[in-house]
Motif scaffolding. Structure first.
Motif, PDB file in Angstrom:
ATOM      1  N   HIS A 234      58.406  36.132  23.630  1.00  0.00           N
ATOM      2  CA  HIS A 234      56.984  35.789  23.707  1.00  0.00           C
ATOM      3  C   HIS A 234      56.155  37.008  24.112  1.00  0.00           C
ATOM      4  CE1 HIS A 234      57.858  31.349  24.446  1.00  0.00           C
ATOM      5  NE2 HIS A 234      58.992  31.883  24.860  1.00  0.00           N
ATOM      6  N   HIS A 235      54.847  36.944  23.845  1.00  0.00           N
ATOM      7  CA  HIS A 235      53.914  37.754  24.638  1.00  0.00           C
ATOM      8  C   HIS A 235      53.148  36.785  25.527  1.00  0.00           C
ATOM      9  CE1 HIS A 235      50.694  37.585  21.162  1.00  0.00           C
ATOM     10  NE2 HIS A 235      50.437  36.641  22.040  1.00  0.00           N
TER      11      HIS A 235
ATOM     12  N   GLU B 225      59.379  36.550  28.314  1.00  0.00           N
ATOM     13  CA  GLU B 225      57.947  36.835  28.148  1.00  0.00           C
ATOM     14  C   GLU B 225      57.700  38.320  28.381  1.00  0.00           C
ATOM     15  OE1 GLU B 225      55.202  34.984  27.490  1.00  0.00           O
ATOM     16  OE2 GLU B 225      55.816  32.898  27.791  1.00  0.00           O
TER      17      GLU B 225
ATOM     18  N   HIS C 244      58.375  33.220  19.438  1.00  0.00           N
ATOM     19  CA  HIS C 244      57.761  31.919  19.662  1.00  0.00           C
ATOM     20  C   HIS C 244      57.058  31.434  18.387  1.00  0.00           C
ATOM     21  CE1 HIS C 244      55.388  29.292  22.768  1.00  0.00           C
ATOM     22  NE2 HIS C 244      56.250  28.603  22.065  1.00  0.00           N
TER      23      HIS C 244
ATOM     24  N   ASP D 192      52.921  34.550  18.841  1.00  0.00           N
ATOM     25  CA  ASP D 192      53.582  35.589  19.648  1.00  0.00           C
ATOM     26  C   ASP D 192      55.066  35.704  19.298  1.00  0.00           C
ATOM     27  OD1 ASP D 192      53.722  32.980  20.936  1.00  0.00           O
ATOM     28  OD2 ASP D 192      54.566  33.937  22.704  1.00  0.00           O
TER      29      ASP D 192
HETATM   30 ZN   LIG Z   1      54.911  32.099  23.674  1.00  0.00          ZN
END
Ligand SMILES: [Zn+2]
Length: 264
Positions: free
Chosen positions: A67-68, A132, A170, A180
């Motif tokens: 993710h970001h 993340e 994601h 993301d």
């Molecule tokens: Zn995400």
């Protein structure tokens, strides 16, 4: 006055030394509660049919979701993931300077994937580890951040024997809701290290006449609930472009190559 000074100092020290002391205690309480659930057996019920097997282990993760954060800083994300009302979390947060915060035991279920699917897996939170990357959604990812990510992926892949194809974003698992990690994410560099699949020179590829691009997306893992959204996610991941949902002959060749890779 003097006798009050020591507790004040201790309080001040404990606050400044770990601002997450309270939520860390909360984490321990919640893990204790879950452990209690695991210890529970029907032995205490009146039924006498329970027979405990001697042969079992823990379930293990099989998929990595990248993710970001779409937030402005690591402290902001740590705050979000330690605030109960947000109902979101991840196993790892990697800051721009490369610092890795492990926030949840890999064997527990984080709330990171949301409504999503990959192949026939509809409960991605139960099968995956979420990572993340601190990023506002637009900027490029930093070199220390990607280096830390590669080291972490190496550890996780070895430890849980995660298949090469099972490193996705994601947006791949929730194409209608998410975008993301952003288009600058270096998926090819990851694939070069064995984290995710990629394709070679497509100039000599001949796509079969009866090739069905949407079926290819499905075979790779994408949902066909909104095919256009999945095409956009595919192109963001494998062609590093933000584009529309059209599939031209060059896209088809890449799609066909990735389909073949995913079937290996
Ligand atoms: Zn995400």
């Amino acid at each position: 006055m003097k006798k009050f000074l020591l507790p004040v100092i201790i309080l001040f020290f404990s606050c400044s030394s770990n601002r997450y002391a309270t939520t860390n205690r909360q984490y321990k309480r919640q893990v204790k509660q879950l452990a209690k659930e695991i210890r529970h057996t029907p032995l205490d019920a009146t039924k006498k049919t329970w027979v405990g097997t001697t042969n079992f282990g823990l379930r293990k993760p099989d998929l990595i979701i990248i993710h970001h954060t779409a937030q402005n800083s690591c402290p902001q994300t740590l705050q979000t993931f330690t605030t109960p009302r947000t109902q979101v979390s991840a196993h790892y947060v990697i800051c721009r300077d490369g610092t890795v915060h492990h926030m949840l035991n890999d064997l527990l279920r984080a709330w990171q994937a949301g409504i999503s699917s990959w192949g026939n897996d509809k409960d991605v939170n139960s099968s995956s580890i979420g990572i993340e990357l601190d990023n506002n959604g637009v900027d490029s990812f930093t070199v220390p951040q990607i280096n830390s990510l590669l080291t972490l992926l190496d550890t996780l892949k070895t430890k849980y024997r995660i298949p090469t194809a099972n490193f996705v974003g994601h947006a791949d698992i929730a194409p209608t809701r998410k975008n993301d990690p952003n288009v600058t994410f270096p998926w090819k560099s990851l694939a070069d290290r064995g984290f995710g699949i990629w394709y070679g020179d497509t100039s000599n590829i001949t796509v079969p006449q009866n090739f069905d691009p949407l079926m290819a997306l499905r075979i790779i893992g994408y949902s066909l609930q909104d095919p256009g959204a999945s095409v956009i996610a595919f192109k963001r991941h494998f062609e590093t472009v933000n584009s529309d949902s059209t599939i031209n002959p060059a896209d088809e060749k890449i799609l066909y190559s990735i389909m073949l890779e995913s079937e290996k």
